[in-house]
Design a protein around this motif. Structure first.
Motif, mmCIF file in Angstrom:
data_model
loop_
_atom_site.group_PDB
_atom_site.id
_atom_site.type_symbol
_atom_site.label_atom_id
_atom_site.label_comp_id
_atom_site.label_asym_id
_atom_site.label_seq_id
_atom_site.Cartn_x
_atom_site.Cartn_y
_atom_site.Cartn_z
ATOM 1 N N ILE A 32 6.991 -2.522 -7.292
ATOM 2 C CA ILE A 32 7.812 -1.515 -6.626
ATOM 3 C C ILE A 32 8.735 -2.197 -5.610
ATOM 4 C CG2 ILE A 32 6.089 0.307 -6.904
ATOM 5 C CD1 ILE A 32 5.408 -0.027 -3.920
ATOM 6 N N VAL A 44 10.178 2.321 -8.511
ATOM 7 C CA VAL A 44 9.295 1.590 -9.423
ATOM 8 C C VAL A 44 10.166 0.708 -10.315
ATOM 9 C CG1 VAL A 44 7.618 1.792 -11.296
ATOM 10 C CG2 VAL A 44 7.537 3.383 -9.376
ATOM 11 N N PRO A 62 9.127 3.301 -14.414
ATOM 12 C CA PRO A 62 10.196 2.362 -14.072
ATOM 13 C C PRO A 62 11.559 3.055 -13.963
ATOM 14 C CG PRO A 62 8.762 1.367 -15.680
ATOM 15 C CD PRO A 62 8.330 2.809 -15.546
ATOM 16 N N ALA A 122 1.789 -2.840 -11.066
ATOM 17 C CA ALA A 122 3.025 -2.110 -10.806
ATOM 18 C C ALA A 122 3.870 -2.942 -9.850
ATOM 19 C CB ALA A 122 2.730 -0.750 -10.185
ATOM 20 N N ARG A 175 3.616 1.767 -13.355
ATOM 21 C CA ARG A 175 3.653 3.155 -12.887
ATOM 22 C C ARG A 175 3.049 3.215 -11.491
ATOM 23 N NH1 ARG A 175 0.371 6.316 -17.122
ATOM 24 N NH2 ARG A 175 -0.750 4.357 -17.185
ATOM 25 N N LEU A 176 3.404 4.252 -10.749
ATOM 26 C CA LEU A 176 2.922 4.435 -9.387
ATOM 27 C C LEU A 176 2.629 5.903 -9.171
ATOM 28 C CD1 LEU A 176 2.608 2.898 -6.596
ATOM 29 C CD2 LEU A 176 4.863 3.852 -6.052
ATOM 30 N N ASN A 236 -1.947 2.592 -7.299
ATOM 31 C CA ASN A 236 -1.772 2.168 -8.688
ATOM 32 C C ASN A 236 -3.144 2.221 -9.368
ATOM 33 O OD1 ASN A 236 -1.153 1.067 -11.154
ATOM 34 N ND2 ASN A 236 -1.012 -1.037 -10.408
#
Length: 198
Positions: free
Chosen positions: A90, A48, A66, A88, A52-53, A82
């Protein structure tokens, strides 16, 4: 570099390489991600960069911030989403290169969804590397036909038939990440700690 734009707002930037596939993806808020799936030969690393994931790897669920990464070993069922209010970003690295790049190109180039025939042709060209969770995997050395298998733990196919479930094994299973509790951080970042324990 190649930039792909998807109908759902996702933008993927692919870095050209012959040994690994590396790409950055911007996932819009509320992005549900791919259905749960696995790769027979490829290892995927998700990092990330911003936002956020949520990820599911095997039976474990994670929420990454992150700078956090997770490694998905070959054969491990995984998905991501997500569900948050902000985008997000990535970075994903697939090694060795498998069918992911042509699959992404087919999805980005399709009006709606790409045809199943087109996706099957891509997968066949890569030795049936990509499998949706709940679908039978091809036996080693197989050149084509599926053998009858049923779901086992974590929607992984099992070698013995089971008739307990009324859900056909070929039904794609969506990522159950959204709305489920997640760990606040992976127990061992970047080590593949989320693999199914058998």
């Amino acid at each position: 570099m190649t930039v792909l734009h998807f109908a759902d707002g996702q933008v993927i930037t692919i870095e050209e390489s012959t040994t690994t596939l590396a790409f950055s993806a911007v996932l819009p808020p509320g992005h549900v991600g791919p259905p749960a799936h696995r790769h027979r030969f490829e290892t995927e690393t998700f990092t990330v960069e911003d936002g956020r994931l949520q990820m599911r790897i095997g039976r474990r669920r994670y929420e990454l911030a992150p700078g956090q990464s997770l490694v998905v070993p070959p054969g491990t069922t995984h998905c991501f989403a997500n569900p948050f209010d902000e985008p997000a970003r990535i970075r994903t690295v697939e090694s060795p290169v498998g069918p992911l790049q042509p699959l992404l190109r087919a999805q980005a180039g399709a009006v709606g969804r790409p045809s199943l025939l087109q996706l099957a042709e891509i997968n066949a060209a890569h030795h049936w590397s990509f499998t949706l969770s709940g679908c039978p995997t091809l036996p080693s050395g197989s050149s084509g036909g599926y053998s009858p298998r049923s779901r086992g733990r974590d929607d992984e196919p099992s070698a013995t038939p089971s008739f307990r479930s009324r859900t056909p094994e070929w039904v794609p299973v969506a990522c159950p990440a959204v709305g489920r509790p997640f760990a606040s951080a992976p127990p061992a970042l970047g080590t593949g700690a989320g693999r199914d324990e058998r």
